[in-house]
Every structure is written in C-alpha cells, then in structure tokens.
Design a protein around this motif. Structure first.
Motif, mmCIF file in Angstrom:
data_model
loop_
_atom_site.group_PDB
_atom_site.id
_atom_site.type_symbol
_atom_site.label_atom_id
_atom_site.label_comp_id
_atom_site.label_asym_id
_atom_site.label_seq_id
_atom_site.Cartn_x
_atom_site.Cartn_y
_atom_site.Cartn_z
ATOM 1 N N ASP A 14 -44.157 32.053 4.091
ATOM 2 C CA ASP A 14 -44.841 33.487 3.585
ATOM 3 C C ASP A 14 -43.687 34.403 3.444
ATOM 4 O OD1 ASP A 14 -47.169 32.197 3.741
ATOM 5 O OD2 ASP A 14 -47.443 32.937 6.008
ATOM 6 N N SER A 15 -42.684 34.126 3.744
ATOM 7 C CA SER A 15 -41.341 35.087 3.756
ATOM 8 C C SER A 15 -40.310 34.931 2.547
ATOM 9 C CB SER A 15 -40.817 35.427 5.131
ATOM 10 O OG SER A 15 -41.720 35.671 6.047
ATOM 11 N N LEU A 16 -40.485 33.583 2.202
ATOM 12 C CA LEU A 16 -39.396 33.239 1.250
ATOM 13 C C LEU A 16 -39.844 32.659 -0.103
ATOM 14 C CD1 LEU A 16 -37.245 31.066 3.839
ATOM 15 C CD2 LEU A 16 -36.766 33.310 2.927
ATOM 16 N N GLY A 119 -40.708 41.552 7.028
ATOM 17 C CA GLY A 119 -40.650 41.162 8.629
ATOM 18 C C GLY A 119 -39.775 40.040 8.629
ATOM 19 N N PHE A 120 -38.914 39.867 7.933
ATOM 20 C CA PHE A 120 -37.863 38.481 7.985
ATOM 21 C C PHE A 120 -36.634 39.150 8.459
ATOM 22 C CE2 PHE A 120 -34.778 35.492 6.523
ATOM 23 C CZ PHE A 120 -35.242 34.263 6.747
ATOM 24 N N PHE A 121 -36.389 39.059 9.701
ATOM 25 C CA PHE A 121 -35.353 39.725 10.370
ATOM 26 C C PHE A 121 -34.298 38.511 10.928
ATOM 27 C CE2 PHE A 121 -38.900 42.268 11.589
ATOM 28 C CZ PHE A 121 -38.369 43.614 10.857
ATOM 29 N N PHE A 122 -32.898 38.925 10.235
ATOM 30 C CA PHE A 122 -31.854 37.811 10.612
ATOM 31 C C PHE A 122 -31.645 37.423 12.166
ATOM 32 C CE2 PHE A 122 -29.146 38.622 6.435
ATOM 33 C CZ PHE A 122 -30.292 38.161 5.621
ATOM 34 N N ASP A 123 -31.690 38.384 12.923
ATOM 35 C CA ASP A 123 -31.383 38.171 14.277
ATOM 36 C C ASP A 123 -32.592 37.426 15.092
ATOM 37 O OD1 ASP A 123 -33.417 40.279 14.180
ATOM 38 O OD2 ASP A 123 -32.500 41.342 15.844
#
Length: 264
Positions: A14-16, A119-123
C-alpha cells in the motif's frame, strides 16, 4: 529461510510503487541501509562507502540530488555494481527520475520502488525488515508457525496469518509435501538441503522449504488458476533436493493438516 524483495513488496504494497526492475523481485535481502552522503559531490571521495553492501535493501530520499537529478542514475549504477537487492526512493522533493536510470535498473533487474505514502518511515521500516530477516533466519521460527497453524482450534484466518508469516509471497493455491529424514539433519546438512532446494525447479518467491519434526516440508504455491503437479513436485523433492544434497529420506509423504492443492 530467505527474505526476498518480493516479500518486502507484499508487506508494504500500500505504500510502494514498483517503477523498474521487476525481474529482480526474487533477490535476497540480508540487511537494510540508507544512501545518504556516499555519492554526494565533494564527499564521495572523502569518506568510505561504509553503508553500501551486497544483498542490501537501500533507502534514500536523494536530498543530495536536489540540484542534479541525474545523480540518481549514478546511484543506480553504483548499487548494481555493489550487488544491492533493491532501491526505495522517498521522493520528498518530487525529483524527476531519469529515464536512463529506469532503463538501467530494468536491464540489470534492480527493483526500484517509489514511496507513495506519508506513513512510510525509514526508521520503522529498518526495524521491521531487520526483525523479519532475523525471524526467517531462525531455525525454529517456521516450525513454530506450522505448529500454530496445525492446532485443532486454528481458524482459517489464523492459518493464513501463520503461512504468510513464513513467506509473505505465498500465492493462493498451496501444496505441502513432507518427507521424513532417516536422521535429524545437522546444520551443515540442512544448509546443503536448502541450497539444493534453491537450485531446484521448486524454488521461487512463492515457495519455501522448512525443516520440521525430523523431516523436510516443501511448500509450493501458485496462482489460483494454475494446477500443481503433486507427483512431479514430490519427484523433484526427492531427486533434485534431497539426493542433490546427499540426504536420505524414509517413509512416504505425509499430510500435515493442509490439503495438498488447497487454498490459503
């Protein structure tokens, strides 16, 4: 068990958005890294490229390319040379992705994703993916999931969740093939069996091999419209996987509570 780019794509579907390199979705991911200063003008020759490694899922905002988007193409070429597994771009500056970079990623089968969710956070992704890699590397993880799925009171939803915990890239039609070994495999023999499985015609992003209760469980999945040749799969398991690894099996194939050719 291995964690692949396909598994990562499924978990964050859903994020990519995949924009190049579809041919590389079966690549293995060993770790996650961030591309930051390594290729930045004026710094690339001053610091070692410590953060780049083979079989790495690379995350980047490409802030350093804000004045020259073609540096993205240079990064793609560098990551291919380093043996990276995939590149994820959080394009906060809405930089144009050079067509030459996309063509090169396609030609070299380097999956290139663009983040399309706030809402895609690297950490958070680093923690989650690292945890999945660690779980799949544990000899007991998959066996525990199978035990949970085989409980008499397990619901269809729980069985599905356990299966996708083992491999998020499983397709809907499933066949489970189990062979008991004459002896419990030691770590070296298990490694040989897993390597033989990866070389066999059963291997794919939608399949898995698990050491389970002094035996070998092969899970093969396909699209719902496709048919699974159970006899053919079993012959491959015996001749290509176990024989190829020098392992010996006894007894007959045994069902494990999942109907061969059934659905998740």
């Amino acid at each position: 068990m291995l964690y692949t780019v396909s598994d990562f794509q499924r978990l964050y579907a859903d994020s990519l958005r995949l924009v190049a390199g579809q041919g590389g979705l079966a690549r293995t991911i060993d770790e996650v890294g961030i591309l930051d200063y390594e290729l930045m003008s004026g710094l690339r020759d001053k610091y070692q490229r410590k953060n780049l490694a083979p079989r790495q899922l690379v995350l980047s905002t490409f802030l350093y390319a804000k004045d020259d988007p073609y540096l993205i193409g240079e990064a793609v070429r560098t990551l291919v040379a380093e043996g990276a597994s995939a590149l994820v771009i959080k394009n906060a500056l809405h930089l144009p992705l050079p067509e030459s970079a996309l063509r090169y990623a396609n030609a070299r089968n380097l999956p290139l994703f663009v983040v399309q969710s706030d809402g895609f956070f690297f950490d958070q992704v680093i923690v989650e993916v690292t945890g999945r890699i660690r779980d799949l590397g544990s000899a007991s993880f998959a066996a525990n999931q199978i035990d949970l799925a085989l409980r008499e009171d397990a619901s269809p939803r729980e069985v599905r969740e356990c299966a996708l915990a083992i491999n998020p890239s499983f397709e809907e039609r499933v066949a489970c093939l189990y062979l008991r070994l004459d002896e419990e495999p030691d770590p070296q023999e298990l490694s040989r069996i897993e390597a033989a499985f990866l070389r066999s015609s059963l291997a794919g992003v939608g399949s898995a091999l698990v050491c389970y209760h002094r035996g070998i469980l092969a899970i093969v999945t396909t699209d719902p419209e496709e048919r699974i040749d159970l006899a053919g799969c079993m012959e491959v398991l015996r001749s290509e996987v176990l024989a190829g690894a020098g392992a010996s099996a006894g007894g007959r194939p045994q069902p494990l509570g999942v109907t061969a050719g059934g659905s998740l």
